[in-house]
Design a protein around this motif. Structure first.
Motif, short mmCIF file in Angstrom:
data_model
loop_
_atom_site.label_atom_id
_atom_site.label_comp_id
_atom_site.label_asym_id
_atom_site.label_seq_id
_atom_site.Cartn_x
_atom_site.Cartn_y
_atom_site.Cartn_z
N PHE A 5 16.46 19.39 20.45
CA PHE A 5 16.01 18.96 21.78
C PHE A 5 15.43 20.15 22.53
O PHE A 5 14.38 20.04 23.18
CB PHE A 5 17.18 18.36 22.56
CG PHE A 5 17.38 16.90 22.33
CD1 PHE A 5 17.21 15.98 23.35
CD2 PHE A 5 17.78 16.41 21.07
CE1 PHE A 5 17.41 14.62 23.14
CE2 PHE A 5 17.97 15.07 20.85
CZ PHE A 5 17.79 14.17 21.89
N HIS A 6 16.11 21.29 22.45
CA HIS A 6 15.71 22.48 23.18
C HIS A 6 14.41 23.05 22.64
O HIS A 6 13.52 23.46 23.40
CB HIS A 6 16.83 23.52 23.08
CG HIS A 6 16.75 24.59 24.12
ND1 HIS A 6 17.63 25.65 24.15
CD2 HIS A 6 15.90 24.80 25.15
CE1 HIS A 6 17.34 26.45 25.17
NE2 HIS A 6 16.29 25.95 25.78
N GLY A 7 14.27 23.09 21.32
CA GLY A 7 13.16 23.78 20.71
C GLY A 7 11.96 22.94 20.34
O GLY A 7 10.88 23.48 20.08
N LEU A 8 12.12 21.61 20.29
CA LEU A 8 11.04 20.76 19.78
C LEU A 8 10.61 19.63 20.72
O LEU A 8 9.57 19.00 20.46
CB LEU A 8 11.47 20.15 18.44
CG LEU A 8 11.81 21.14 17.33
CD1 LEU A 8 12.39 20.40 16.12
CD2 LEU A 8 10.60 21.95 16.92
N PHE A 9 11.36 19.36 21.78
CA PHE A 9 11.07 18.20 22.61
C PHE A 9 10.69 18.53 24.06
O PHE A 9 10.58 17.62 24.88
CB PHE A 9 12.26 17.24 22.61
CG PHE A 9 12.51 16.56 21.28
CD1 PHE A 9 11.47 16.24 20.43
CD2 PHE A 9 13.80 16.25 20.89
CE1 PHE A 9 11.70 15.62 19.21
CE2 PHE A 9 14.05 15.61 19.68
CZ PHE A 9 12.98 15.30 18.83
N GLN A 10 10.48 19.76 24.38
CA GLN A 10 10.12 20.13 25.75
C GLN A 10 8.61 20.31 25.85
O GLN A 10 8.08 21.41 25.86
CB GLN A 10 10.86 21.39 26.18
CG GLN A 10 12.36 21.18 26.30
CD GLN A 10 13.10 22.42 26.80
OE1 GLN A 10 12.87 23.51 26.30
NE2 GLN A 10 13.97 22.25 27.77
N PRO A 30 9.23 24.07 7.03
CA PRO A 30 9.71 25.40 7.44
C PRO A 30 9.35 25.79 8.87
O PRO A 30 10.10 26.53 9.51
CB PRO A 30 9.04 26.33 6.42
CG PRO A 30 8.89 25.50 5.19
CD PRO A 30 8.57 24.12 5.70
N ASP A 31 8.23 25.30 9.38
CA ASP A 31 7.87 25.61 10.77
C ASP A 31 8.88 25.02 11.75
O ASP A 31 9.22 25.65 12.76
CB ASP A 31 6.48 25.07 11.10
CG ASP A 31 5.36 25.87 10.42
OD1 ASP A 31 5.67 26.94 9.85
OD2 ASP A 31 4.21 25.41 10.44
N LEU A 32 9.35 23.80 11.49
CA LEU A 32 10.36 23.19 12.35
C LEU A 32 11.69 23.93 12.21
O LEU A 32 12.39 24.15 13.21
CB LEU A 32 10.55 21.71 12.00
CG LEU A 32 9.32 20.80 12.13
CD1 LEU A 32 9.72 19.35 11.80
CD2 LEU A 32 8.72 20.88 13.52
N ILE A 33 12.03 24.29 10.99
CA ILE A 33 13.28 25.02 10.76
C ILE A 33 13.25 26.37 11.46
O ILE A 33 14.26 26.81 12.03
CB ILE A 33 13.53 25.19 9.24
CG1 ILE A 33 13.62 23.81 8.56
CG2 ILE A 33 14.78 26.02 9.00
CD1 ILE A 33 14.69 22.90 9.11
N GLU A 34 12.09 27.04 11.47
CA GLU A 34 11.99 28.32 12.14
C GLU A 34 12.28 28.18 13.64
O GLU A 34 12.93 29.06 14.24
CB GLU A 34 10.61 28.94 11.94
CG GLU A 34 10.49 30.31 12.60
CD GLU A 34 9.10 30.92 12.49
OE1 GLU A 34 8.88 31.98 13.10
OE2 GLU A 34 8.24 30.33 11.81
N ALA A 35 11.81 27.09 14.25
CA ALA A 35 12.10 26.87 15.67
C ALA A 35 13.59 26.77 15.91
O ALA A 35 14.13 27.35 16.87
CB ALA A 35 11.39 25.60 16.16
N LEU A 36 14.29 26.03 15.05
CA LEU A 36 15.74 25.91 15.19
C LEU A 36 16.44 27.25 14.98
O LEU A 36 17.40 27.57 15.70
CB LEU A 36 16.28 24.88 14.19
CG LEU A 36 15.72 23.46 14.28
CD1 LEU A 36 16.42 22.55 13.27
CD2 LEU A 36 15.86 22.89 15.68
N GLU A 37 15.97 28.03 14.02
CA GLU A 37 16.56 29.35 13.77
C GLU A 37 16.36 30.27 14.98
O GLU A 37 17.25 31.05 15.34
CB GLU A 37 15.95 29.99 12.52
CG GLU A 37 16.21 29.25 11.22
CD GLU A 37 17.63 29.42 10.69
OE1 GLU A 37 18.43 30.11 11.34
OE2 GLU A 37 17.93 28.85 9.62
#
Length: 347
Positions: free
Chosen positions: A94-99, A226-233
């Motif tokens: 939510f923090h990294g992908l939905f704002q 991997p791009d989405l995973i990098e945002a979470l990391e």
């Protein structure tokens, strides 16, 4: 309320978890825990970590667990994220992908943590009504959005959305992240992880709390591009670089490696679910089709709240939601055959 609070805190509406009763003799069918214990191999792996090594920090990246997840699903470790329960994984998403300044879309009857995260991170959202059969209609999501999230199977209904429908949703929203929250997928559905290599906007989250009987360990994961995973990391390493301890990493990895035990307990839960549905229907209940380790049921002549209260008086706890459209339903976790029989006798 305190003068020391940051201003936004007073407007937060926190999530309310299911009751964890203190009495041990209750038949506890309210929080979707697995009635069977964790894999013996997982327990042995955790016991092996109870040594002098606990003075050392764990692997911040949880590489052993990522490899186990990747091998299980046939993806690459760089497509896997692990965190402290799927709730933390969802929070980072939510923090990294939905704002994005556009509303996040999710069903009106769904996991009640979603609006809580929106409040925490200042995300506008729209709740899209389920159809008259409490199913998700992907056509209803063809509107401007800053992302889409839904559980599959949905919670608390237990209804499953097929992969073909999920693929249509992904194709219709190529510029938005679609997060499929698969807390219950192992009890009757096919994981959307099968689609992650074809859709860079797909993120799939899972938990070890349900099908792998490790609710007390707090381990969750996500699989995606991997791009989405990098945002979470990036979010994780700006918040808590060590979300999983040494015991959690060892136990979770071993649970994924013990495929035989996992499949056996899933089959037992599924068989008990089908038996319970048939028995509830004989008692006059309407039961929604479930692909989860719980059922969602209502009786045409009995008030849902009163049923829940009267069951509690007989030592059986189920979940009742005081929400529009579903306030007559009870969400009932699938227990052991003995627990399910105690429920039926109480009813």
């Amino acid at each position: 309320m305190s003068k020391f609070w940051s201003p936004f805190v007073k407007d937060l509406v926190p999530y309310v978890p299911g009751e964890q009763p203190k009495l041990s003799k209750l038949v506890k069918l309210n929080t979707n825990e697995n009635p069977y214990g964790p894999s013996p191999k997982a327990i042995a792996a955790m016991q092996a970590e109870l040594s002098d090594s606990l003075r050392l920090y764990p692997d911040p990246n949880g590489e052993r667990l990522k490899r186990a997840v990747a091998e299980h699903y046939g993806v690459r470790p760089e497509q896997v994220f692990v965190g402290n329960g799927s709730d933390e994984v969802l929070a980072h998403a939510f923090h990294g992908l939905f704002q994005h300044g556009k509303p996040l879309l999710f069903p009106d009857v769904t996991y009640s943590f979603y609006p809580v995260y929106c409040g925490l991170y200042g995300i506008e959202y729209e709740a899209i009504a389920l159809d008259d059969n409490f199913q998700i209609d992907v056509a209803d999501y063809a509107r401007p959005n800053g992302g889409i999230v839904f559980p599959n199977p949905n919670a608390p209904t237990g209804c499953l959305l097929g992969l073909e429908a999920i693929e249509r949703l992904l194709q219709a929203n190529p510029d938005s992240v679609v997060l499929v929250d698969e807390a219950y997928i192992d009890f009757g559905g096919e994981s959307a992880i099968a689609l992650v290599d074809r859709y860079p906007n797909l993120l799939v989250s899972q938990t070890l709390s349900k099908s792998r009987s490790l609710a007390g360990l707090r381990v969750g994961l996500a699989v995606g591009h991997p791009d989405l995973i990098e945002a979470l990391e990036r979010i994780k390493n700006s918040f808590n670089s060590y979300p999983l301890d040494r015991i959690a990493i060892a136990g979770a990895a071993a649970a994924f490696e013990d495929r035989e035990y996992f499949e056996q307990t899933c089959r037992q839960v599924i068989a008990s679910r089908e038996d319970l549905i048939a028995s509830m229907q004989k008692l006059g209940f309407e039961v929604l089709p479930s692909a989860a380790n719980f059922i969602f049921a209502r009786h045409p002549q009995r008030d849902g709240r009163q049923l829940a209260e009267q069951l509690r008086e007989q030592g059986v706890i189920v979940r009742h939601f005081k929400l529009p459209r579903v306030d007559q339903f009870l969400r009932i976790t699938i227990g052991t055959p003995e627990q399910n029989q105690a429920l039926l006798q109480a009813l």
